[in-house]
Design a protein around this motif. Structure first.
Motif, PDB file in Angstrom:
ATOM      1  N   GLN A   1       0.847  -1.186   0.000  1.00 17.10           N
ATOM      2  CA  GLN A   1       0.000   0.000   0.000  1.00 17.10           C
ATOM      3  C   GLN A   1       0.880   1.233   0.000  1.00 17.10           C
ATOM      4  OE1 GLN A   1      -2.925   0.161   3.146  1.00 17.10           O
ATOM      5  NE2 GLN A   1      -4.170   1.616   2.006  1.00 17.10           N
ATOM      6  N   ALA A   2       0.775   1.989  -1.084  1.00 20.01           N
ATOM      7  CA  ALA A   2       1.508   3.245  -1.190  1.00 20.01           C
ATOM      8  C   ALA A   2       0.648   4.372  -0.614  1.00 20.01           C
ATOM      9  CB  ALA A   2       1.842   3.518  -2.650  1.00 20.01           C
ATOM     10  N   PRO A   3       1.272   5.474  -0.221  1.00 19.06           N
ATOM     11  CA  PRO A   3       0.501   6.598   0.343  1.00 19.06           C
ATOM     12  C   PRO A   3      -0.593   7.065  -0.612  1.00 19.06           C
ATOM     13  CG  PRO A   3       2.829   6.931   0.698  1.00 19.06           C
ATOM     14  CD  PRO A   3       2.714   5.727  -0.195  1.00 19.06           C
ATOM     15  N   GLY A   4      -1.796   7.181  -0.096  1.00 17.27           N
ATOM     16  CA  GLY A   4      -2.912   7.671  -0.898  1.00 17.27           C
ATOM     17  C   GLY A   4      -3.501   6.656  -1.851  1.00 17.27           C
ATOM     18  N   LYS A   5      -3.024   5.419  -1.777  1.00 16.94           N
ATOM     19  CA  LYS A   5      -3.514   4.384  -2.686  1.00 16.94           C
ATOM     20  C   LYS A   5      -4.086   3.213  -1.909  1.00 16.94           C
ATOM     21  CE  LYS A   5      -0.447   5.402  -6.583  1.00 16.94           C
ATOM     22  NZ  LYS A   5       0.479   4.810  -7.590  1.00 16.94           N
ATOM     23  N   GLN A   6      -4.876   2.414  -2.619  1.00 19.88           N
ATOM     24  CA  GLN A   6      -5.433   1.229  -1.997  1.00 19.88           C
ATOM     25  C   GLN A   6      -4.379   0.124  -1.924  1.00 19.88           C
ATOM     26  OE1 GLN A   6      -8.983   0.251  -4.264  1.00 19.88           O
ATOM     27  NE2 GLN A   6     -10.250   1.339  -2.774  1.00 19.88           N
ATOM     28  N   ARG A   7      -4.588  -0.786  -0.977  1.00 18.91           N
ATOM     29  CA  ARG A   7      -3.699  -1.938  -0.891  1.00 18.91           C
ATOM     30  C   ARG A   7      -3.879  -2.797  -2.137  1.00 18.91           C
ATOM     31  NH1 ARG A   7      -3.447  -5.169   4.749  1.00 18.91           N
ATOM     32  NH2 ARG A   7      -3.259  -2.987   5.366  1.00 18.91           N
ATOM     33  N   GLU A   8      -2.761  -3.249  -2.686  1.00 15.92           N
ATOM     34  CA  GLU A   8      -2.815  -4.051  -3.907  1.00 15.92           C
ATOM     35  C   GLU A   8      -2.015  -5.331  -3.759  1.00 15.92           C
ATOM     36  OE1 GLU A   8      -1.097  -1.971  -7.214  1.00 15.92           O
ATOM     37  OE2 GLU A   8       0.916  -1.963  -6.347  1.00 15.92           O
ATOM     38  N   LEU A   9      -2.434  -6.311  -4.515  1.00 14.80           N
ATOM     39  CA  LEU A   9      -1.729  -7.589  -4.541  1.00 14.80           C
ATOM     40  C   LEU A   9      -0.370  -7.424  -5.209  1.00 14.80           C
ATOM     41  CD1 LEU A   9      -1.804 -10.785  -4.417  1.00 14.80           C
ATOM     42  CD2 LEU A   9      -2.647 -10.652  -6.758  1.00 14.80           C
ATOM     43  N   VAL A  10       0.635  -8.056  -4.631  1.00 13.63           N
ATOM     44  CA  VAL A  10       1.957  -8.096  -5.254  1.00 13.63           C
ATOM     45  C   VAL A  10       2.209  -9.498  -5.800  1.00 13.63           C
ATOM     46  CG1 VAL A  10       4.431  -7.866  -4.896  1.00 13.63           C
ATOM     47  CG2 VAL A  10       2.856  -6.289  -3.749  1.00 13.63           C
ATOM     48  N   ALA A  11       2.073 -10.487  -4.944  1.00 19.63           N
ATOM     49  CA  ALA A  11       2.326 -11.858  -5.360  1.00 19.63           C
ATOM     50  C   ALA A  11       1.692 -12.821  -4.366  1.00 19.63           C
ATOM     51  CB  ALA A  11       3.831 -12.134  -5.453  1.00 19.63           C
ATOM     52  N   THR A  12       1.310 -13.982  -4.867  1.00 19.48           N
ATOM     53  CA  THR A  12       0.770 -15.022  -4.000  1.00 19.48           C
ATOM     54  C   THR A  12       1.412 -16.361  -4.330  1.00 19.48           C
ATOM     55  OG1 THR A  12      -1.055 -15.520  -5.512  1.00 19.48           O
ATOM     56  CG2 THR A  12      -1.485 -13.895  -3.773  1.00 19.48           C
ATOM     57  N   ILE A  13       1.340 -17.275  -3.380  1.00 20.31           N
ATOM     58  CA  ILE A  13       1.887 -18.611  -3.586  1.00 20.31           C
ATOM     59  C   ILE A  13       1.008 -19.595  -2.837  1.00 20.31           C
ATOM     60  CG2 ILE A  13       3.520 -18.333  -1.657  1.00 20.31           C
ATOM     61  CD1 ILE A  13       5.485 -20.100  -3.320  1.00 20.31           C
ATOM     62  N   THR A  14       0.668 -20.698  -3.498  1.00 19.72           N
ATOM     63  CA  THR A  14      -0.150 -21.715  -2.860  1.00 19.72           C
ATOM     64  C   THR A  14       0.732 -22.642  -2.021  1.00 19.72           C
ATOM     65  OG1 THR A  14       0.075 -23.326  -4.637  1.00 19.72           O
ATOM     66  CG2 THR A  14      -1.668 -21.679  -4.875  1.00 19.72           C
ATOM     67  N   SER A  15       0.096 -23.514  -1.259  1.00 20.63           N
ATOM     68  CA  SER A  15       0.860 -24.459  -0.455  1.00 20.63           C
ATOM     69  C   SER A  15       1.672 -25.399  -1.341  1.00 20.63           C
ATOM     70  CB  SER A  15      -0.062 -25.270   0.453  1.00 20.63           C
ATOM     71  OG  SER A  15      -1.037 -25.940  -0.323  1.00 20.63           O
ATOM     72  N   GLY A  16       1.231 -25.567  -2.573  1.00 16.17           N
ATOM     73  CA  GLY A  16       1.951 -26.429  -3.507  1.00 16.17           C
ATOM     74  C   GLY A  16       2.987 -25.696  -4.330  1.00 16.17           C
ATOM     75  N   GLY A  17       3.116 -24.384  -4.116  1.00 19.79           N
ATOM     76  CA  GLY A  17       4.158 -23.625  -4.790  1.00 19.79           C
ATOM     77  C   GLY A  17       3.753 -22.931  -6.072  1.00 19.79           C
ATOM     78  N   ILE A  18       2.478 -22.904  -6.377  1.00 20.34           N
ATOM     79  CA  ILE A  18       2.031 -22.184  -7.572  1.00 20.34           C
ATOM     80  C   ILE A  18       1.994 -20.690  -7.262  1.00 20.34           C
ATOM     81  CG2 ILE A  18       0.129 -21.839  -9.189  1.00 20.34           C
ATOM     82  CD1 ILE A  18      -0.621 -24.784  -8.668  1.00 20.34           C
ATOM     83  N   THR A  19       2.616 -19.913  -8.136  1.00 19.91           N
ATOM     84  CA  THR A  19       2.767 -18.485  -7.875  1.00 19.91           C
ATOM     85  C   THR A  19       1.938 -17.641  -8.841  1.00 19.91           C
ATOM     86  OG1 THR A  19       4.720 -18.373  -9.303  1.00 19.91           O
ATOM     87  CG2 THR A  19       5.091 -18.786  -6.958  1.00 19.91           C
ATOM     88  N   ASN A  20       1.666 -16.435  -8.379  1.00 20.60           N
ATOM     89  CA  ASN A  20       0.941 -15.463  -9.191  1.00 20.60           C
ATOM     90  C   ASN A  20       1.502 -14.089  -8.867  1.00 20.60           C
ATOM     91  OD1 ASN A  20      -1.327 -14.466 -10.853  1.00 20.60           O
ATOM     92  ND2 ASN A  20      -2.010 -13.570  -8.934  1.00 20.60           N
TER      93      ASN A  20
END
Length: 119
Positions: free
Chosen positions: A39-58
């Motif tokens: 979350q940058a100043p004045g902006k909404q929180r945004e997704l950066v990256a995710t990872i599943t328990s099995g290691g699949i990333t986004n």
């Protein structure tokens, strides 16, 4: 109680690298997805990256090829390695986890760690 604690933020020059880590502790049977948001100043929180328990990333489009998310399931830890940092990456970075305990799922957030990229 489950807690997520981030570490590794700081100040870095544009083009530099920084690594973040986030450890989950408490009563945890398992952890499903884990991720990093910012979350940058004045902006909404945004997704950066995710990872599943099995290691699949986004990854969010602007960080693809520069950021790498990984996790160590044995340590209940998620990492974010950031390279080629840009001033627009400046934000408070939060880790997130879907924690399972006693057949209940909890969405937990860390307290956030500041990342500042100077030009």
């Amino acid at each position: 109680q489950v807690q997520l604690v981030e570490s590794g933020g700081g100040l870095v020059q544009a083009g530099g690298s920084l690594g973040l880590s986030c450890v989950a502790s408490g009563t945890i049977f398992s952890i499903k997805g884990m991720g990093w948001y910012r979350q940058a100043p004045g902006k909404q929180r945004e997704l950066v990256a995710t990872i599943t328990s099995g290691g699949i990333t986004n990854y969010e489009e602007s960080v693809k090829g520069r950021f790498t998310i990984s996790r160590d399931n044995a340590k209940n830890t998620v990492y974010l390695q950031m390279r080629s940092l840009k001033p627009e990456d400046t934000a408070v970075y939060y880790c997130n986890a879907v924690v399972v305990a006693y057949n209940v799922e909890y969405i937990k957030w860390g307290q956030g760690t500041q990342v500042t990229v100077s030009s």
